[in-house]
Design a protein around this motif. Structure first.
Motif, PDB file in Angstrom:
ATOM      1  N   LEU A  32       0.836  -1.200   0.000  1.00  0.00           N
ATOM      2  CA  LEU A  32       0.000   0.000   0.000  1.00  0.00           C
ATOM      3  C   LEU A  32       0.872   1.252   0.000  1.00  0.00           C
ATOM      4  O   LEU A  32       0.546   2.249  -0.653  1.00  0.00           O
ATOM      5  CB  LEU A  32      -0.922   0.002   1.218  1.00  0.00           C
ATOM      6  CG  LEU A  32      -2.114  -0.945   1.103  1.00  0.00           C
ATOM      7  CD1 LEU A  32      -2.813  -1.092   2.438  1.00  0.00           C
ATOM      8  CD2 LEU A  32      -3.092  -0.416   0.067  1.00  0.00           C
ATOM      9  N   VAL A  39       0.955   6.650  -6.759  1.00  0.00           N
ATOM     10  CA  VAL A  39      -0.187   7.536  -6.965  1.00  0.00           C
ATOM     11  C   VAL A  39       0.224   8.993  -6.783  1.00  0.00           C
ATOM     12  O   VAL A  39      -0.178   9.866  -7.554  1.00  0.00           O
ATOM     13  CB  VAL A  39      -1.318   7.155  -5.988  1.00  0.00           C
ATOM     14  CG1 VAL A  39      -2.365   8.235  -5.939  1.00  0.00           C
ATOM     15  CG2 VAL A  39      -1.935   5.838  -6.405  1.00  0.00           C
TER      16      VAL A  39
ATOM     17  N   VAL B 161     -10.011  -1.766   5.842  1.00  0.00           N
ATOM     18  CA  VAL B 161      -9.046  -0.676   5.692  1.00  0.00           C
ATOM     19  C   VAL B 161      -8.214  -0.879   4.430  1.00  0.00           C
ATOM     20  O   VAL B 161      -8.036   0.050   3.637  1.00  0.00           O
ATOM     21  CB  VAL B 161      -8.139  -0.569   6.936  1.00  0.00           C
ATOM     22  CG1 VAL B 161      -7.075   0.486   6.724  1.00  0.00           C
ATOM     23  CG2 VAL B 161      -8.952  -0.231   8.162  1.00  0.00           C
ATOM     24  N   VAL B 162      -7.733  -2.111   4.201  1.00  0.00           N
ATOM     25  CA  VAL B 162      -6.892  -2.351   3.022  1.00  0.00           C
ATOM     26  C   VAL B 162      -7.678  -2.042   1.743  1.00  0.00           C
ATOM     27  O   VAL B 162      -7.199  -1.335   0.856  1.00  0.00           O
ATOM     28  CB  VAL B 162      -6.380  -3.805   3.015  1.00  0.00           C
ATOM     29  CG1 VAL B 162      -5.736  -4.136   1.679  1.00  0.00           C
ATOM     30  CG2 VAL B 162      -5.375  -4.014   4.126  1.00  0.00           C
ATOM     31  N   LEU B 165      -8.113   1.622   1.304  1.00  0.00           N
ATOM     32  CA  LEU B 165      -6.873   2.311   0.932  1.00  0.00           C
ATOM     33  C   LEU B 165      -6.605   2.124  -0.559  1.00  0.00           C
ATOM     34  O   LEU B 165      -6.203   3.067  -1.254  1.00  0.00           O
ATOM     35  CB  LEU B 165      -5.704   1.781   1.759  1.00  0.00           C
ATOM     36  CG  LEU B 165      -5.632   2.313   3.190  1.00  0.00           C
ATOM     37  CD1 LEU B 165      -4.468   1.697   3.931  1.00  0.00           C
ATOM     38  CD2 LEU B 165      -5.474   3.824   3.176  1.00  0.00           C
ATOM     39  N   VAL B 166      -6.858   0.919  -1.052  1.00  0.00           N
ATOM     40  CA  VAL B 166      -6.704   0.703  -2.494  1.00  0.00           C
ATOM     41  C   VAL B 166      -7.717   1.567  -3.250  1.00  0.00           C
ATOM     42  O   VAL B 166      -7.392   2.198  -4.267  1.00  0.00           O
ATOM     43  CB  VAL B 166      -6.891  -0.793  -2.837  1.00  0.00           C
ATOM     44  CG1 VAL B 166      -6.838  -1.002  -4.330  1.00  0.00           C
ATOM     45  CG2 VAL B 166      -5.825  -1.620  -2.165  1.00  0.00           C
ATOM     46  N   ALA B 169      -6.485   5.022  -3.458  1.00  0.00           N
ATOM     47  CA  ALA B 169      -5.426   5.153  -4.465  1.00  0.00           C
ATOM     48  C   ALA B 169      -6.056   5.300  -5.854  1.00  0.00           C
ATOM     49  O   ALA B 169      -5.659   6.167  -6.636  1.00  0.00           O
ATOM     50  CB  ALA B 169      -4.500   3.942  -4.406  1.00  0.00           C
TER      51      ALA B 169
END
Lengths: 108, 505
Positions: A32, A39, B161-162, B165-166, B169
């Motif tokens: 991440l 990004v 959460v993961v 978060l992606v 992005a």
């Protein structure tokens, strides 16, 4: 410079996606982070790449687009906070379940 | 005062959260939180009445004019969503203040920040600002989800959460593409520049496809929805009830972007795939509801079902369908939240069995059983409550659209499956007892939690009684939503539609 930057963004994204698809929380966290670097670079590039141009508009002088820089700053701060929280959550899952699998169970 | 009305719904939770962080005393935090949310309900009602004159209220933060500064835009849709959020926030906070907030720390400031994020996402007229409010909402929701502790919540939290978060992005990539191709992030300005020549249409299309994908992740569209039942069934009852509105943020965002930016220039972007996936979500959620082993998991599937039903609507791009969707959104949010709160109370009365569908000790309070009947009837869309009215409006409005027959078949069959699931599981909760089991003494429900739950349960009958004025408001809101020209001139000022900023290098 465009080629260099796009290669960098591509490599970071590829590494990030690969790591996010791993089954343990630490690689996912790293993935991440890499993805957010990619990004941020991408967002930065959306204002076009300029060398030796300050992000200030003055008469006659060349300038870089200041808005993407402000956006990137916001994105960095938010991404940093989120990643820190995920790290804490992963540690908590580790201490509660005794495993660092993303599904918080002991597995391969 | 009127000129500053749009910013008030954001200032109230922000100020409350800051005050609550200044003092750690729970009684003080409760008082501030309840006062702030009550005030928020008043302000939001006032804003809803103000917005009903059809004038677009644009609030330029720092008085920077529209494409350069960030603007808040209040139309009927934004005002109605503000009111819904405020009402839900007040009721859920009333419930949570009866002891749930004591199970962890910082519940109250986080709750206010979550409201701030939700309200901001509904009110903002700027895409990057939308991202920021999404993140405020998500960051608060991450911590609220973990509130109360336990392995199930941590486990659900990591996935949630993961994934988000992606999603963030991808959101940023979409915003970078939009800024790179169009040179602006203000929604009205984006819509305006899209109609002008001189930008890369393929890249802009890609950017919007990504943006819609991110909203679909938040809304729970099928291939992106596996996190939702997992997360919502793990959260504490009041947190899950507040989360009932979170999927709706994604849906409203899709509706708005579709109506204002996409409809005039690329009306085919959502065609074919969105309706199909939304119907698949509905079918998936109905089967999930049938398979759920716990009441809270069942409700999580029902939230997904209502999200899927709502996701059918943006691709139709019709004023009538959007109007029906708004009423459906309103009633399904309140019904879902009521069900979550009720499930929390029922689980407490059943001791170790909690809300699993197993024979357990009988419920002591009769009103819980009646409330269950009302909420289940609303959620299963049976007459005479608001669920039925909402579904009827939605089906009537989709009668003549292209995918109409598919929509009818999937929604009606999944409705039948949900009804069967609720009937079976209601029997377990209410009638099926262990031999010679006695009701457990347990904690008393308390007036706060009883009032909060009953208020939301009463929304089912009340929204059905008030269906006419609400549907009329929804129709006016939808007409305003589907008038992108008026939105663009309202935000940017008249005469802005023809001149460009100049081409991008």
């Amino acid at each position: 410079m465009e080629v260099l930057l796009s290669i960098a963004i591509g490599v970071l994204t590829a590494c990030g996606v690969f790591l996010i698809l791993r089954s343990r929380t630490f690689p996912v966290l790293l993935g991440l982070t890499l993805l957010s670097y990619a990004v941020n670079l991408f967002l930065f590039a959306s204002g076009r790449l300029r060398i030796d141009a300050p992000p200030l508009i003055r008469a006659g002088a060349s300038y870089a687009d200041p808005l993407p820089q402000a956006l990137v700053l916001t994105a960095i701060v938010i991404g940093f906070g989120m990643t820190a929280y995920l790290a804490i959550l992963a540690l908590r899952a580790l201490s509660e379940s005794g495993a660092d699998h993303v599904d918080a169970h002991k597995g391969p | 005062m009127n000129a500053n009305a749009p910013i008030l719904p954001l200032l109230i939770p922000l100020a409350a959260a800051l005050l609550q962080m200044a003092s750690g005393r729970l009684s003080f935090q409760r008082a501030v939180g309840l006062l702030a949310t009550a005030l928020l309900v008043l302000v939001a009602s006032w804003l809803t009445l103000l917005a009903d004159d059809g004038v677009l209220r644009v609030y330029a933060l720092g008085d920077w004019p529209a494409p350069f500064g960030i603007v808040l835009v209040v139309d009927r849709l934004a005002a109605a969503m503000t009111l819904l959020t405020a009402v839900l926030g007040f009721v859920v906070l009333l419930y949570a203040s009866a002891g749930f907030d004591d199970e962890g720390i910082h519940f109250h400031p986080l709750f206010q920040f979550q409201l701030l994020g939700l309200l901001g996402a509904f009110l903002t007229g700027d895409l990057f600002n939308l991202f920021v409010f999404f993140e405020i909402m998500l960051l608060a929701s991450y911590v609220l989800l973990a509130h109360g502790g336990g392995l199930a919540r941590t486990r659900a939290g990591i996935t949630y959460v993961v994934l988000n978060l992606v999603g963030s992005a991808l959101f940023l990539i979409a915003l970078g593409l939009i800024y790179g191709t169009l040179g602006t992030l203000n929604l009205a300005d984006v819509a305006r520049v899209l109609t002008l020549p001189g930008h890369d249409r393929a890249l802009a299309r890609l950017a919007f496809a990504l943006l819609i994908a991110v909203f679909a992740l938040k809304a729970g569209l099928l291939p992106l929805s596996f996190w939702l039942p997992h997360t919502y069934s793990a959260a504490g009852a009041p947190v899950a009830a507040l989360f009932a509105i979170m999927t709706k943020v994604g849906i409203v965002a899709i509706l708005r972007v579709q109506a204002i930016a996409l409809e005039p220039v690329m009306p085919d972007l959502l065609d074919n795939w969105l309706t199909t996936l939304a119907l698949a979500t509905v079918a998936f959620a109905a089967l999930g509801a049938l398979a759920a082993a716990r009441l809270q998991a069942l409700i999580a599937w029902l939230v997904l079902l209502s999200a899927g039903t709502l996701l059918v609507t943006p691709a139709q791009a019709s004023t009538e369908v959007s109007a029906a969707a708004l009423y459906y959104l309103l009633q399904s949010t309140l019904a879902g939240a009521a069900f979550f709160l009720l499930a929390g109370l029922i689980a407490e009365q059943r001791g170790k069995v909690a809300d699993q569908f197993l024979a357990g000790p009988p419920l002591r309070a009769t009103w819980l059983k009646i409330a269950f009947l009302i909420v289940a009837t609303t959620a299963a869309a049976l007459p005479p409550f608001s669920g039925f009215v909402g579904k009827l409006m939605l089906l009537t409005s989709t009668r003549d659209v292209e995918a109409g027959s598919a929509i009818w078949v999937v929604i009606l069959i999944s409705g039948f499956i949900v009804m069967a699931a609720l009937a079976r599981d209601g029997c377990y909760l209410i009638w099926k007892h262990k031999a010679a089991a006695r009701s457990l003494p347990g904690e008393p429900v308390g007036w706060q939690r009883a009032t909060a739950t009953l208020l939301l349960v009463a929304a089912g009958p009340l929204l059905a009684v008030g269906a006419r004025p609400l549907a009329d408001y929804a129709a006016r809101a939808s007409a305003q939503l589907h008038a992108p020209g008026a939105y663009v001139t309202g935000v940017l000022g008249a005469g802005a539609t023809t001149t460009g900023h100049g081409t991008r290098p």
